[in-house]
Design an enzyme around this catalytic site. Structure first.
Site, mmCIF file in Angstrom:
data_model
loop_
_atom_site.group_PDB
_atom_site.id
_atom_site.type_symbol
_atom_site.label_atom_id
_atom_site.label_comp_id
_atom_site.label_asym_id
_atom_site.label_seq_id
_atom_site.Cartn_x
_atom_site.Cartn_y
_atom_site.Cartn_z
ATOM 1 N N GLU A 138 37.911 29.945 36.787
ATOM 2 C CA GLU A 138 38.843 29.579 35.715
ATOM 3 C C GLU A 138 39.934 28.605 36.174
ATOM 4 O OE1 GLU A 138 40.387 33.021 33.683
ATOM 5 O OE2 GLU A 138 38.576 33.218 32.482
ATOM 6 N N GLU A 175 44.332 44.675 37.820
ATOM 7 C CA GLU A 175 43.524 44.857 36.605
ATOM 8 C C GLU A 175 43.033 46.290 36.437
ATOM 9 O OE1 GLU A 175 40.690 41.633 36.745
ATOM 10 O OE2 GLU A 175 42.226 40.200 36.115
ATOM 11 N N GLN A 176 43.829 47.261 36.892
ATOM 12 C CA GLN A 176 43.360 48.655 36.817
ATOM 13 C C GLN A 176 43.202 49.147 35.392
ATOM 14 O OE1 GLN A 176 47.322 51.134 37.784
ATOM 15 N NE2 GLN A 176 46.481 50.122 39.536
ATOM 16 N N GLU A 185 31.856 35.524 31.386
ATOM 17 C CA GLU A 185 32.586 36.792 31.310
ATOM 18 C C GLU A 185 32.695 37.170 29.835
ATOM 19 O OE1 GLU A 185 36.393 36.590 33.295
ATOM 20 O OE2 GLU A 185 35.529 35.725 35.103
ATOM 21 N N CYS A 231 47.665 24.081 45.129
ATOM 22 C CA CYS A 231 47.986 22.827 44.448
ATOM 23 C C CYS A 231 46.761 21.913 44.530
ATOM 24 C CB CYS A 231 49.181 22.179 45.144
ATOM 25 S SG CYS A 231 49.513 20.496 44.610
#
Ligand code: GAL
Length: 617
Positions: free
Chosen positions: A142, A362-363, A314, A107
């Site tokens: 991000e 994220e494979q 990215e 938070c």
């Protein structure tokens, strides 16, 4: 322009690192970003650090000639920290805690977490800040990803009350400004104010707007603390952050003031799938991305830092894992996106990621290498891009054609109170941008604080809140001006102003605004007024009139008012006329083609899947 990659040495055996570093160099990569999610490896136990692996990874990469962008690991607070202060997690809009087990669970209003984030940023910066190979820092990762700017926690409520008390002279002033007499919403004290979630029906739009501003300010403060630490411990290095696509949860113009370089993360195919594109566009550009997605963000983020410096931190190298469907880019697209970033002035394009990790969330997300370390399709395209960049050489200065004005609070206003489906300031900006680019023009997307007098054409698709003095600056423009719906229709507290601030400029006033469902369209000659309609009365000339007499564009001197929602053929028609009046060198582009004029070099990017033959002139 440099090429880079996001590398996670902690995912791979040490024996592999030198080979990876050499393979990167072989294909022209000389920048490596690392460390953004490595907190649990850097500090496995509270206060006890394991630097050895990162020291070695840095040395191995540096020895191969790479320059490094290190990250503060604050997007992934480790389990021991969450267990120590369980109330540091954000609460979602329904009031539910955002649990441990992925990332971004903190938070922004929690003082305890803010102190921990500052502490870890400092220890990392002290250790590596003066290393010769370190050329830059990325703060966190991000901000806002997974909808994490707003938190509805007790800490946020306390912070919001303090922030309001600092902004309004008294609770009476707040009640007055927000119109709290309506529905008996008046407060006797700042301590009575709740967060705007969980109300029976919509909360007061002024309440929401204040909370959006408050939440944005927390991100800016969080980032500022890290920037200050990094500047102190790592002098002379560029400070950057990786912003997202089509994301407006915090004010990026505010953030940019504390950065040297604004970075952004470019996933054109993921964005095409996830955002507001038509089925036709999704089909036509499924493997290339819509031709304005990447460029829109290049031109937007260039305008967020004082020096106009930006990069792609990215870049999608193959299929991603997070959109509704995740196709592979057409052959050549990774190269095209890279060169397009160059044309728009990027200092670096860094690919996410070097090697696909066979485990965890994220494979299914591609890398430059496959899971088994063999080259994935992007590998050859990166190598080819490096050769192209060298062959193209230095670019000239891009001429200024059009300024497109966008402000983050414009999107907040239209999200809080859309009034009609699809009426978003961000999308008004995107579709106006698309129309300008279909005219072959260079576009700078700027905040209202920018010097718009430098441009022959200024376009304001939707800007409900005009900053102080902006209407006066617009009145002095020599160039052509195009103004879209809702512009100048709210004060900073979301109230409708007594006098319309653009009345002089427009030569009249808007007497009624309505939104139009699918059943209503006022058709003109190849264009139509859809979605929104402003009824204007005054001395201006009706320039575009629909068959039923509805006026789609009013013209007064060098100013045009678009009365319908600025998109499609309507905004194209208006901008074509304005560009002509501005004397701009338009070059009409088909739907799949765009250009960027860089002085002595002109780039043309073709997003179709056919082959194109160019004749050299
Ligand atoms: C970005 C993020 C990366 C990775 C990537 C996958 O949003 O910064 O860490 O998750 O998406 O496409």
């Amino acid at each position: 322009m440099h090429l880079g990659t996001c590398y996670f040495p902690e995912h791979w055996p040490r024996e592999r690192w030198a080979q990876d570093a050499a393979m990167m160099a072989e294909i022209g990569i000389d920048r490596v970003r690392l460390g953004e999610f490595a907190w649990s490896r850097i500090e496995p136990e509270p206060g006890s650090f394991d630097w050895e692996w990162l020291d070695e990874a840095i040395e191995v990469l540096a020895a191969a000639g790479h320059k490094l962008i290190l990250c503060t690991p604050t997007a992934t607070p480790p389990k021991w920290l969450v267990d120590r202060m369980p109330d540091m997690v954000a609460l979602d809009r329904e009031g539910r805690p955002r649990g441990f087990g992925s990332r971004r669970h903190y938070c922004f209003s929690h003082d305890g977490y803010a102190a921990e984030a500052a502490r870890i940023a400092r220890v990392v910066a002290e250790r590596y800040g003066r290393h010769d190979a370190v050329v830059g820092w990325q703060t966190d990762n991000e901000y806002g990803c997974h909808d994490t700017v707003q938190s509805f926690s007790a800490a946020a409520r306390e912070g919001f009350r303090r922030w309001l008390a600092g902004r309004y002279d008294s609770i009476g002033a707040l009640n007055e400004a927000w119109g709290n007499v309506f529905w008996s919403m008046e407060y006797r004290d700042f301590a009575e104010i709740e967060l705007p979630n969980l109300t029976v029906t919509e909360a007061n739009p002024a309440h929401w707007l204040a909370f959006r501003r408050y939440s944005s300010d927390r991100v800016i403060d969080f980032n500022r603390t890290q920037s200050q630490i990094l500047r102190e411990c790592s002098p002379g290095r560029d400070i950057m952050h990786n912003a997202m696509g089509f994301y407006t949860g915090y004010d990026h113009h505010d953030l940019g003031r504390d950065l040297d370089v604004m970075g952004w993360d470019s996933y054109p195919l993921g964005f095409l799938e996830m955002f507001r594109f038509s089925d036709t566009e999704k089909r036509q550009f499924a493997r290339s991305g819509h031709p304005d997605i990447a460029a829109f963000h290049h031109d937007l983020y260039r305008g967020t830092t004082n020096g106009g410096r930006w990069n792609v931190l990215e870049q999608q190298p193959g299929p991603v894992n997070w959109a509704r469907h995740n196709p592979a880019p057409a052959p050549g697209m990774v190269r095209l996106w890279t060169l397009e970033a160059m044309a728009h002035g990027a200092e670096m394009v860094s690919y996410f990621r070097w090697r696909q990790f066979p485990k965890a969330q994220e494979q299914m997300h591609a890398g430059i290498l496959r899971t088994d370390a063999s080259p994935a399709p992007a590998h050859g395209e990166v190598a080819q891009s490096a050769q192209d960049i060298a062959a193209i050489g230095t670019l000239g200065e891009a001429p200024k054609h059009a300024a497109l004005v966008f402000a983050y609070d414009a999107e907040w206003v239209t999200q809080i109170q859309p009034q009609g489906e699809g009426c978003s300031a961000l999308w008004a900006a995107f579709r106006s941008y698309e129309a300008l680019r279909r005219l072959g023009l260079n576009v700078d997307i700027v905040s209202p604080a920018a010097d718009v007098a430098l441009y022959p054409l200024v376009v304001i698709p939707c800007l409900p809140i005009l900053p102080d003095g902006f209407a006066q600056r617009l009145a002095q423009l020599d160039g052509q001006l195009v103004i879209g719906p809702r512009t100048g229709t709210r004060d900073p507290d979301f109230a409708i102003p007594d006098a319309q601030p653009l009345a002089d400029l427009l030569g009249g006033e808007i007497l009624l605004s309505e939104t139009l469902g699918r059943g209503i369209a006022h058709e003109g000659d190849g264009w139509a007024v859809t979605r929104w309609l402003d009824h204007f009365e005054g001395e201006a000339d009706a320039e575009l009139v629909a068959e039923d007499g509805t006026v789609a564009c009013w013209r007064h001197g060098n100013t045009r008012l678009c009365t319908g929602w600025p998109e499609g053929a309507l905004i194209s028609e208006i901008l074509t006329r304005a560009a002509l009046d501005a004397g701009l060198p338009t070059v009409p582009m088909p739907a799949h083609r765009r250009r960027r004029d860089c002085g002595h070099t002109v780039f043309t990017f073709d997003y179709s899947d056919g082959s194109v033959t160019w004749e050299k002139r």
